[in-house]
Design a protein around this motif. Sequence first.
Motif, PDB file in Angstrom:
ATOM      1  N   UNK A 279       0.837  -1.202   0.000  1.00 56.52           N
ATOM      2  CA  UNK A 279       0.000   0.000   0.000  1.00 56.52           C
ATOM      3  C   UNK A 279       0.870   1.250   0.000  1.00 56.52           C
ATOM      4  N   UNK A 280       0.592   2.128  -0.951  1.00 53.49           N
ATOM      5  CA  UNK A 280       1.351   3.369  -1.070  1.00 53.49           C
ATOM      6  C   UNK A 280       0.574   4.590  -0.622  1.00 53.49           C
ATOM      7  N   UNK A 281      -0.766   4.515  -0.610  1.00 55.21           N
ATOM      8  CA  UNK A 281      -1.563   5.656  -0.185  1.00 55.21           C
ATOM      9  C   UNK A 281      -2.939   5.192   0.264  1.00 55.21           C
ATOM     10  N   UNK A 282      -3.643   6.069   0.987  1.00 56.04           N
ATOM     11  CA  UNK A 282      -4.939   5.714   1.563  1.00 56.04           C
ATOM     12  C   UNK A 282      -5.794   6.966   1.701  1.00 56.04           C
ATOM     13  N   UNK A 283      -7.109   6.776   1.637  1.00 58.10           N
ATOM     14  CA  UNK A 283      -8.057   7.862   1.905  1.00 58.10           C
ATOM     15  C   UNK A 283      -9.308   7.256   2.535  1.00 58.10           C
TER      16      UNK A 283
END
Length: 293
Positions: A279-283
Amino acid sequence: MKHFAYILFISFLCCTHAAAQYGSFAGADYSQGIVFVMENNQIVWQHEAPESNDIWALPNGNLLFSVGKGVLEVTRQNDTVFYYQSESPIFACQRLKNGNTFIGECNAGRLLEVSPEGKIVSEVCILPEGVSDGTFAFMRNARKLDNGHYLVAHYGDEHVREYDAKGKVVWQVHVPGGPHSVIRLPNGHTLVAVADKTQNPRIVELDKKGKTVWELSNKDIPGEPLKFLGGMQYFPDGRLLFTNWVGHVNPDQRNHLFLADRKKNILYTLKNHEGIQTMSSVFSLEEKGKSYH
């Protein structure tokens, strides 16, 4: 149609993931080349997104994300709403209040504002004088600030810099380890997610003078699970949701995602999910209030 499923995180305030229930969020998996939506520990939607590094869940339910050398906005029905294609790797995108999209082109060193029709309406180049290619390590996440300035994580030379509207440096801090993501907080402080160049991945909060006033690292979490800190989202109550990219090490214990509070309690961890590699990013899809990303 509303696509958000607002499910509360229910967890004990402790340094373990065992009691946590999974919430609802959008994520980017850099290694698999997908973005996805997860609800109750299940991936319920995904879309192709090679080398995706930045993702936003927009108020209308659409998702905006980077796709290698481009930026894409799609509906949950997989209809394309916006697409920008570049010759440079892109690690940063952001939907602006005026409806345009901010894009950071890494090698080209360009900070762009692009209209919904895909037209470049403003461009600032921040490459050093005489340099035509910043290379793949020049910058990672970047943000356009409300004052019209730009906040940029320079991974390669390990600095965070703020540029004015003309590309002049107005603030900078040396951040050993390689800054990956940056957030400017309402009080003027800056959150920085740091990678693994010095084997000390961490999140630091810097005041206006560049002094570290808060830090979360492996010293605060049993088992030293942090490897390379990537995208993050800060909530007004002080909680911080952040990704732990494991692409450089690919350990047996893959802790992809953490939710922490200001007291450094780990409220939630996503670990060893069979559908996720890195995982490189999350929102988050469940926070109704304003957040910072």
